[in-house]
Design a protein around this motif. Structure first.
Motif, PDB file in Angstrom:
ATOM      1  N   GLN A   1       9.509   4.522 -12.477  1.00 61.52           N
ATOM      2  CA  GLN A   1      10.624   5.342 -12.020  1.00 61.52           C
ATOM      3  C   GLN A   1      10.974   6.336 -13.107  1.00 61.52           C
ATOM      4  O   GLN A   1      11.131   5.982 -14.271  1.00 61.52           O
ATOM      5  CB  GLN A   1      11.854   4.470 -11.715  1.00 61.52           C
TER       6      GLN A   1
ATOM      7  N   HIS B   1      10.747  11.911  -7.844  1.00 63.51           N
ATOM      8  CA  HIS B   1      10.013  10.843  -7.164  1.00 63.51           C
ATOM      9  C   HIS B   1       9.349   9.922  -8.169  1.00 63.51           C
ATOM     10  O   HIS B   1       8.755  10.348  -9.152  1.00 63.51           O
ATOM     11  CB  HIS B   1       8.948  11.439  -6.235  1.00 63.51           C
TER      12      HIS B   1
ATOM     13  N   GLN C   1       6.881   6.108  -8.602  1.00 59.18           N
ATOM     14  CA  GLN C   1       5.626   5.573  -8.066  1.00 59.18           C
ATOM     15  C   GLN C   1       5.864   4.108  -7.735  1.00 59.18           C
ATOM     16  O   GLN C   1       6.324   3.334  -8.578  1.00 59.18           O
ATOM     17  CB  GLN C   1       4.492   5.712  -9.082  1.00 59.18           C
TER      18      GLN C   1
ATOM     19  N   VAL D   1      10.093   6.397  -0.127  1.00 60.45           N
ATOM     20  CA  VAL D   1      10.029   7.688  -0.832  1.00 60.45           C
ATOM     21  C   VAL D   1       8.964   7.682  -1.923  1.00 60.45           C
ATOM     22  O   VAL D   1       8.169   8.617  -2.048  1.00 60.45           O
ATOM     23  CB  VAL D   1      11.407   8.035  -1.437  1.00 60.45           C
ATOM     24  N   ASP D   2       8.916   6.606  -2.732  1.00 54.93           N
ATOM     25  CA  ASP D   2       8.090   6.621  -3.953  1.00 54.93           C
ATOM     26  C   ASP D   2       6.646   6.157  -3.761  1.00 54.93           C
ATOM     27  O   ASP D   2       5.835   6.254  -4.679  1.00 54.93           O
ATOM     28  CB  ASP D   2       8.743   5.742  -5.023  1.00 54.93           C
TER      29      ASP D   2
ATOM     30  N   SER E   1       2.759   6.324  -2.539  1.00 60.43           N
ATOM     31  CA  SER E   1       1.838   7.450  -2.341  1.00 60.43           C
ATOM     32  C   SER E   1       0.400   6.938  -2.358  1.00 60.43           C
ATOM     33  O   SER E   1       0.127   5.785  -2.707  1.00 60.43           O
ATOM     34  CB  SER E   1       2.010   8.492  -3.457  1.00 60.43           C
TER      35      SER E   1
END
Length: 731
Positions: A535, A539, A541, A610-611, A613
């Protein structure tokens, strides 16, 4: 054979054959140090191709080879020395005797119509020479034997001729008989009596070389007695090969067979390859014009060895494989020639030594060049038209210009930029392709790296030119280890390759340890959890995944299974986990070798709206696999090769013992012809990196082998631990 004399050819001019019948192509065969090159120089002196100082017209010598040969004082390549005797052009092909350069010997055998086996009276006959004799026997190539090093204190001509009969005669030792006996001079202080001349068994004449030039006289009573004892066996051997079936009965009935009949029958038997005369030769003393036995040898070559017209018709095809009529030696026939050697000259570029089998080759004409089927060794197949440059006849460092080259002759061709050793040259409107001659498989690896950035830029071109010259070399970019590997025939072959890269092509490379393609796999089921949570501003991860890894049967590769339920890992990120797992597997999980033969099952995980990916889940997948590996027993897998070793029967025991010491498993033996055995074994590839060198030592140069990949299997734990330790130190 000693009954006639011939005029030597003039030095300093190009020798051009006007008809195939006036050409003889002869290859010299023998172990390193037997005296082949010295014999070539002696023949050139006697034939008048060089002066008494052994110099050619420009002051060089007939044995002026490239700088590598001069530094090593050893022949490493095929060389052509044309001489003339009695109106006959003799193309003498001198071959290296060292096993690493057997490809040059093979090229010489291809280009020649007969072979002279050079045997040292001091050193005898080695196993490799015996093998070449057997190869020539199998194809019916005419052969004669020349005994050298008669000046050695332990030389015994009579004993050596007997050995030649036993080894080369096989079931018919009477087919290997001397034509001459040595004439000895007074013994020196050491008790050794030098050979100063020859006693002709057929002519019953004495040929004395004491003065430095051959003189002829009648034998005295003692010499005549020596001749008579050996003459009967020789005559019986010749008559046994005669096409006149009445000759033996007439001889046994007491008839004195005339000399011309005997010589004619001898020459026909030699040309057929059924009778193998033994001669002797020695270099000329300082200031002398003729070496001992060289006149007799030249007479045998011109009178007894076959012309190119006697070569069997050649089978050819079109480059696309379509059948074409067989080709005979005819200067007016379709053009058919073959590149038997390729070299690079710093001034004229690539030079091709060519044997013309049919037709007539002329300068500046366009020919078709057909490829040779060695693509697996880095030699591309091709079918292209090329315009040839000048035609020349080599002699030492000279190149003497020729106006044309007829069927049966050899010459050098300049400016064939695409042609490589083994390629076929033919008419552009009638392209043909010859079957390439067999070449030994290079089995000694040499991994290399460019020494500097400048060398790296030139490396590709330098290596391409190097392998174009040498079909016994294979270039490989190993897809598993990433190494650039030159496969060679032996250590001397490797050394010469590196030296040629450096001196001829200006490329400096460094040898590096050769790697075998090890693998890793799981020894038991294990679980792993990959957590990638970071964090920062903006954004972050976030990705968590849980996997299970279990071993699969050999050859299964990597299998990825999705068993996620309830959407704990969103569907769009499951391929990301798989991608991360496979990327980590390729990098390895223990010692840095690719992971294989496992099933990776994705069981669960967590994501953030949100975080999370693609990149985050790739990282989490890799971390999960590494954690599973840390908790499991990881096996190292090594490649195992199937080895097929062919050796004479007397070396089967030492070979099998050697294989056992390399963790090899002998799976069978078979008889592979008279006196030879094939040993089949399975052996880890890591144990046979230098087997090409070590088998030569165990079998005294008579063994050969082939290898094929069988499978990967677990490496013994103690060896695997050492590999891991090296990997940890390297990291």
């Amino acid at each position: 054979m000693g009954a006639t004399s011939h005029q030597a050819g003039a030095a300093g001019r190009a020798l051009t054959a006007d008809r195939p019948a006036s050409v003889r192509n002869v290859v010299l065969v023998g172990h390193s140090g037997a005296g082949k090159t010295t014999l070539v120089e002696a023949l050139a002196l006697t034939a008048g191709a060089v002066n008494r100082a052994g110099r050619v017209e420009d002051g060089g010598t007939v044995s002026d080879y490239d700088e590598i040969e001069q530094r090593r004082q050893r022949s490493i390549q095929l060389s052509l020395v044309p001489v003339e005797w009695g109106g006959i052009k003799i193309n003498v092909l001198d071959t290296p005797g060292y096993a690493d350069f057997v490809g040059e010997l093979r090229a010489g055998l291809r280009a020649a119509d007969a072979a002279l086996f050079v045997v040292s009276a001091a050193d005898g006959i080695d196993g490799a020479t015996r093998m070449v004799w057997d190869e020539c026997e199998a194809v019916g190539m005419p052969r004669a034997i020349v005994i050298t090093h008669l000046e050695a204190a332990r030389a015994d001509y009579t004993q050596m001729t007997s050995v030649c009969g036993e080894i080369f005669g096989g079931d018919d030792p009477d087919a290997v008989i001397p034509l001459y006996l040595p004439l000895h001079g007074p013994a020196g202080p050491d008790g050794h009596a030098p050979v100063t001349g020859l006693l002709g068994l057929l002519s019953q004449r004495v040929y004395d070389y004491t003065s430095g030039e051959r003189t002829e006289r009648d034998p005295d009573p003692a010499e005549l007695a020596l001749i008579s004892q050996a003459r009967s066996r020789l005559i019986e051997g010749i008559i046994a090969e005669s096409e006149d079936e009445t000759l033996m009965d007439r001889y046994l009935g007491g008839e004195d067979i005339d000399l011309k009949t005997l010589i004619d029958d001898l020459e026909r038997a030699v040309a057929r390859g059924t009778f193998h005369p033994v001669l002797m030769a020695a270099p000329a003393a300082e200031g002398a014009r003729q070496g001992l036995g060289t006149v007799e040898l030249l007479e045998l070559v011109t009178g007894g060895f076959p012309t190119p017209l006697e070569r069997a018709p050649l089978t050819v095809t079109a480059p696309d494989g379509a059948a074409r009529p067989d080709v005979t030696c005819d200067p007016d026939g379709p053009l058919l020639a073959e590149v038997v050697k390729t070299s690079s000259d710093p001034y004229v570029g690539r030079v091709s030594l060519v044997r013309v089998f049919s037709g007539t080759l002329r300068p500046e004409e366009t020919v078709h060049v057909s490829g040779h089927g060695l693509a697996d060794r880095g030699h591309e197949d091709h079918d292209v038209d090329e315009r040839i440059g000048a035609l020349t006849s080599p002699f030492g460092k000279q190149q003497r210009t020729l106006t044309h080259v007829i069927a049966g002759d050899l010459a050098c061709v300049a400016k064939l930029s695409r042609a490589e050793t083994g390629d076929t040259l033919s008419a552009k409107d009638g392209p043909l392709l010859m079957e390439p001659w067999p070449m030994p498989e290079p089995l000694l690896p040499l991994a290399i790296e460019a020494h500097s950035k400048a060398d790296e830029d030139k490396l590709s071109q330098g290596l391409a030119r190097l392998v174009a010259e040498d079909p016994t070399m294979r270039l490989e970019q190993n897809p598993h280890t990433g190494q650039l590997v030159l496969w060679c025939l032996g250590e001397a072959h490797q050394d010469v390759a590196l030296e040629r890269l450096r001196t001829r092509y200006g490329v400096q490379v460094d040898p590096v340890p050769h790697k075998v393609s090890l693998r890793e796999t799981f020894g038991a089921k294990a679980a792993g959890r990959g957590r990638h949570v970071k964090q920062s501003g903006g954004h972050g991860q976030f990705a968590i995944c849980e996997i299970e890894v279990e071993p699969l049967p050999p050859g299964s590769g990597i299998e990825f299974v999705d068993k996620v339920v309830g959407g704990s890992v969103p569907r769009q990120f499951i391929p990301s986990v798989e991608k991360g797992v496979r990327a980590q597997a390729a990098r390895g999980v223990a010692a840095g070798y690719p992971l294989v033969d496992v099933r990776v099952t994705l069981l669960d995980g967590k994501a953030h709206s949100v975080d999370s990916s693609d990149a985050a889940f790739q990282t989490a997948g890799a971390l999960a696999l590494r954690e599973a590996a840390a908790e499991a027993s990881i096996h190292l897998l090594e490649p195992v090769a199937e080895l097929d070793v062919l050796v004479p029967d007397e070396y089967v025991g030492p070979v099998m013992s050697d294989l056992a010491g390399r963790r090899g498993r002998v799976v069978g033996t078979d008889q592979a012809g008279p006196g030879r055995t094939r040993v089949r074994a399975e052996i880890p590839e890591i144990e046979i990196g230098r087997y090409a060198v070590e088998l030569r030592s165990v079998s005294h140069g008579t063994g050969g082998f082939s290898r094929t990949y069988a499978r990967h299997e677990p490496m013994p734990p103690q060896l695997a631990d050492k590999v891991r330790e090296r990997a940890e130190k390297g990291s």
